[in-house]
Design a protein around this motif. Structure first.
Motif, PDB file in Angstrom:
ATOM      1  N   UNK A 177      -1.036 -17.591  -5.006  1.00  0.00           N
ATOM      2  CA  UNK A 177      -0.994 -18.178  -6.344  1.00  0.00           C
ATOM      3  C   UNK A 177      -2.398 -18.553  -6.797  1.00  0.00           C
ATOM      4  N   UNK A 178      -2.628 -18.447  -8.103  1.00  0.00           N
ATOM      5  CA  UNK A 178      -3.911 -18.841  -8.677  1.00  0.00           C
ATOM      6  C   UNK A 178      -4.037 -20.359  -8.676  1.00  0.00           C
ATOM      7  N   UNK A 179      -5.266 -20.890  -8.792  1.00  0.00           N
ATOM      8  CA  UNK A 179      -5.439 -22.351  -8.769  1.00  0.00           C
ATOM      9  C   UNK A 179      -4.666 -23.080  -9.868  1.00  0.00           C
ATOM     10  N   UNK A 180      -4.457 -22.438 -11.030  1.00  0.00           N
ATOM     11  CA  UNK A 180      -3.716 -23.097 -12.104  1.00  0.00           C
ATOM     12  C   UNK A 180      -2.213 -22.811 -12.050  1.00  0.00           C
ATOM     13  N   UNK A 181      -1.760 -22.110 -11.005  1.00  0.00           N
ATOM     14  CA  UNK A 181      -0.338 -21.791 -10.782  1.00  0.00           C
ATOM     15  C   UNK A 181       0.251 -20.898 -11.868  1.00  0.00           C
ATOM     16  N   UNK A 182      -0.585 -20.208 -12.629  1.00  0.00           N
ATOM     17  CA  UNK A 182      -0.099 -19.366 -13.715  1.00  0.00           C
ATOM     18  C   UNK A 182      -0.104 -17.878 -13.382  1.00  0.00           C
ATOM     19  N   UNK A 183      -0.650 -17.505 -12.246  1.00  0.00           N
ATOM     20  CA  UNK A 183      -0.742 -16.090 -11.901  1.00  0.00           C
ATOM     21  C   UNK A 183      -0.618 -15.908 -10.396  1.00  0.00           C
ATOM     22  N   UNK A 184      -0.346 -14.660  -9.974  1.00  0.00           N
ATOM     23  CA  UNK A 184      -0.230 -14.291  -8.573  1.00  0.00           C
ATOM     24  C   UNK A 184      -1.133 -13.101  -8.295  1.00  0.00           C
ATOM     25  N   UNK A 185      -1.701 -13.059  -7.126  1.00  0.00           N
ATOM     26  CA  UNK A 185      -2.409 -11.873  -6.647  1.00  0.00           C
ATOM     27  C   UNK A 185      -1.669 -11.359  -5.428  1.00  0.00           C
ATOM     28  N   UNK A 186      -1.632 -10.030  -5.257  1.00  0.00           N
ATOM     29  CA  UNK A 186      -0.903  -9.447  -4.132  1.00  0.00           C
ATOM     30  C   UNK A 186      -1.412  -8.035  -3.880  1.00  0.00           C
ATOM     31  N   UNK A 187      -1.069  -7.515  -2.699  1.00  0.00           N
ATOM     32  CA  UNK A 187      -1.376  -6.125  -2.349  1.00  0.00           C
ATOM     33  C   UNK A 187      -0.122  -5.287  -2.529  1.00  0.00           C
ATOM     34  N   UNK A 188      -0.277  -4.156  -3.195  1.00  0.00           N
ATOM     35  CA  UNK A 188       0.802  -3.192  -3.405  1.00  0.00           C
ATOM     36  C   UNK A 188       0.478  -1.955  -2.572  1.00  0.00           C
ATOM     37  N   UNK A 189       1.438  -1.468  -1.796  1.00  0.00           N
ATOM     38  CA  UNK A 189       1.167  -0.337  -0.915  1.00  0.00           C
ATOM     39  C   UNK A 189       2.451   0.417  -0.599  1.00  0.00           C
ATOM     40  N   UNK A 190       2.288   1.616  -0.084  1.00  0.00           N
ATOM     41  CA  UNK A 190       3.431   2.370   0.435  1.00  0.00           C
ATOM     42  C   UNK A 190       2.926   3.294   1.527  1.00  0.00           C
ATOM     43  N   UNK A 191       3.455   3.104   2.722  1.00  0.00           N
ATOM     44  CA  UNK A 191       3.093   3.967   3.852  1.00  0.00           C
ATOM     45  C   UNK A 191       4.376   4.394   4.531  1.00  0.00           C
ATOM     46  N   UNK A 192       4.767   5.644   4.302  1.00  0.00           N
ATOM     47  CA  UNK A 192       5.981   6.187   4.874  1.00  0.00           C
ATOM     48  C   UNK A 192       5.656   7.433   5.684  1.00  0.00           C
ATOM     49  N   UNK A 193       6.631   7.888   6.425  1.00  0.00           N
ATOM     50  CA  UNK A 193       6.432   9.072   7.260  1.00  0.00           C
ATOM     51  C   UNK A 193       6.005  10.249   6.394  1.00  0.00           C
ATOM     52  N   UNK A 194       4.817  10.790   6.679  1.00  0.00           N
ATOM     53  CA  UNK A 194       4.323  11.937   5.933  1.00  0.00           C
ATOM     54  C   UNK A 194       3.748  11.609   4.577  1.00  0.00           C
ATOM     55  N   UNK A 195       3.675  10.342   4.218  1.00  0.00           N
ATOM     56  CA  UNK A 195       3.157   9.959   2.911  1.00  0.00           C
ATOM     57  C   UNK A 195       2.343   8.683   3.036  1.00  0.00           C
ATOM     58  N   UNK A 196       1.054   8.765   2.733  1.00  0.00           N
ATOM     59  CA  UNK A 196       0.170   7.613   2.810  1.00  0.00           C
ATOM     60  C   UNK A 196      -0.489   7.431   1.444  1.00  0.00           C
ATOM     61  N   UNK A 197      -0.314   6.280   0.841  1.00  0.00           N
ATOM     62  CA  UNK A 197      -0.863   5.999  -0.474  1.00  0.00           C
ATOM     63  C   UNK A 197      -1.927   4.912  -0.396  1.00  0.00           C
ATOM     64  N   UNK A 198      -2.836   4.870  -1.360  1.00  0.00           N
ATOM     65  CA  UNK A 198      -3.855   3.824  -1.357  1.00  0.00           C
ATOM     66  C   UNK A 198      -3.243   2.440  -1.498  1.00  0.00           C
ATOM     67  N   UNK A 199      -3.854   1.457  -0.860  1.00  0.00           N
ATOM     68  CA  UNK A 199      -3.453   0.066  -1.068  1.00  0.00           C
ATOM     69  C   UNK A 199      -4.222  -0.468  -2.268  1.00  0.00           C
ATOM     70  N   UNK A 200      -3.557  -1.312  -3.057  1.00  0.00           N
ATOM     71  CA  UNK A 200      -4.161  -1.821  -4.278  1.00  0.00           C
ATOM     72  C   UNK A 200      -3.995  -3.338  -4.374  1.00  0.00           C
ATOM     73  N   UNK A 201      -5.020  -4.001  -4.887  1.00  0.00           N
ATOM     74  CA  UNK A 201      -4.953  -5.432  -5.167  1.00  0.00           C
ATOM     75  C   UNK A 201      -4.620  -5.614  -6.643  1.00  0.00           C
TER      76      UNK A 201
END
Length: 335
Positions: free
Chosen positions: A30-54
């Motif tokens: 959570x952001x310091x003002x509690x108004x936003x969130x930061x997170x990592x989005x990713x997908x790593x499956x058998x035979x499929x590797x995608x970039x991780x994103x912030x």
């Protein structure tokens, strides 16, 4: 795949903030003002590797913003999880730290790298740390585990106690073969000091303003899957130790933690609030979800959890930055 569910602790109302189905989400902060969130989005499956994103997103689900992308889709050999993790927001909310290893990033290890939250893609590189800065003999290699405070004023090094140039005064801590120490380096003064030495364990995070540090030790009970946590001020005072399955910082000298209540069977969890200045603890929510607490807004009113998307009854265990799902046998009837 996971879904992000925000629960308002006052009303009990829940809202699904999952930006896109079919992906994994981790490292939510959570952001310091509690108004936003930061997170990592990713997908790593058998035979499929995608970039991780912030990513950054408003707490109501609006204004999603890509902050950083690890373009090396190869990642670590055999990796199934994300190549990025999320560190602390700066107190003013202008930057957020990255952890883990950015396989396609500008500097290999991402420890201390900070990214602007305005979506500009600009990054800030932390100061270099030598072995001496981390309390070691200059002949030692710089330890890989380095953690930078939210405001950038100091850094922590996690080192083997036996490798310290000056051993702790506690004879037991100095002699323990599995002992580890957190060494604090003040950038303004150039001072290096051993903050805490204990048996095993690891760094677990900074308070939002960097005034407190959380860690775990190796002396923890295992019957209810809890860990032995410790918190201490950056000057080494005010240490508190307690058993918990997870923690999340709030604004000021407060945090939430999940634990089994006294005389419980180990399967029941309660969300507690801990006042670090006084050491007082109070229950907040009984029967907390088995996954613990991933992140709480700094005002203490909202919390984020992860629920299984499967119809099968699953129990989640939050450990070392990952959700481990275990099937729960039905109490009656067919599965």
């Amino acid at each position: 795949a996971t879904r992000l569910i925000v629960r308002d602790l006052d009303s009990g109302v829940e809202r699904d903030l999952t930006p896109e189905g079919g992906f994994g989400y981790s490292g939510i902060r959570w952001s310091p003002d509690s108004r936003a969130l930061a997170f990592v989005k990713y997908r790593r499956e058998e035979g499929e590797v995608n970039p991780a994103e912030l990513w950054r997103i408003d707490a109501d689900g609006g204004n999603p913003r890509l902050l950083y992308r690890d373009d090396n889709t190869g990642g670590a050999p055999g990796a199934r999880g994300p190549s990025l993790s999320v560190g602390s927001w700066s107190p003013d909310g202008a930057t957020i730290g990255l952890g883990g290893t950015i396989w396609g990033g500008p500097a290999g290890s991402s420890s201390g790298l900070r990214v602007r939250t305005d979506g500009s893609g600009k990054t800030e590189t932390p100061p270099d740390l030598s072995a001496v800065d981390c309390g070691l003999d200059k002949g030692k290699q710089t330890p890989p585990n380095r953690y930078f405070a939210p405001d950038g004023s100091y850094a922590l090094c996690l080192v083997q106690t036996a490798d310290l140039l000056v051993r702790p005064a506690d004879a037991a801590a100095a002699a323990d073969e599995r002992g580890q120490s957190l060494v604090l380096r003040e950038f303004a003064t150039g001072q290096t000091r051993v903050l805490v030495s204990d048996r095993g364990g690891m760094f677990k995070g900074f308070s939002p303003d960097g005034g407190w540090i959380a860690f775990t030790t190796d002396s923890s009970p295992s019957a209810d899957r809890s860990a032995r946590f410790g918190v201490v001020r950056r000057d080494g005072t005010g240490r508190h130790d307690f058993n918990a399955t997870s923690i999340s910082w709030l604004a000021g000298d407060r945090l939430y933690f999940t634990a089994s209540p006294p005389a419980a069977d180990g399967a029941t969890r309660t969300l507690y609030a801990l006042d670090l200045a006084s050491g007082a603890t109070r229950p907040v929510v009984p029967d907390w979800p088995e996954t613990g607490i991933l992140s709480a807004s700094l005002d203490g009113r909202r919390a984020l959890t992860i629920r299984s998307a499967s119809d099968a009854p699953l129990r989640g265990v939050w450990s070392d930055g990952a959700i481990h799902l275990v099937e729960v046998p039905p109490t009656s009837g067919a599965r």
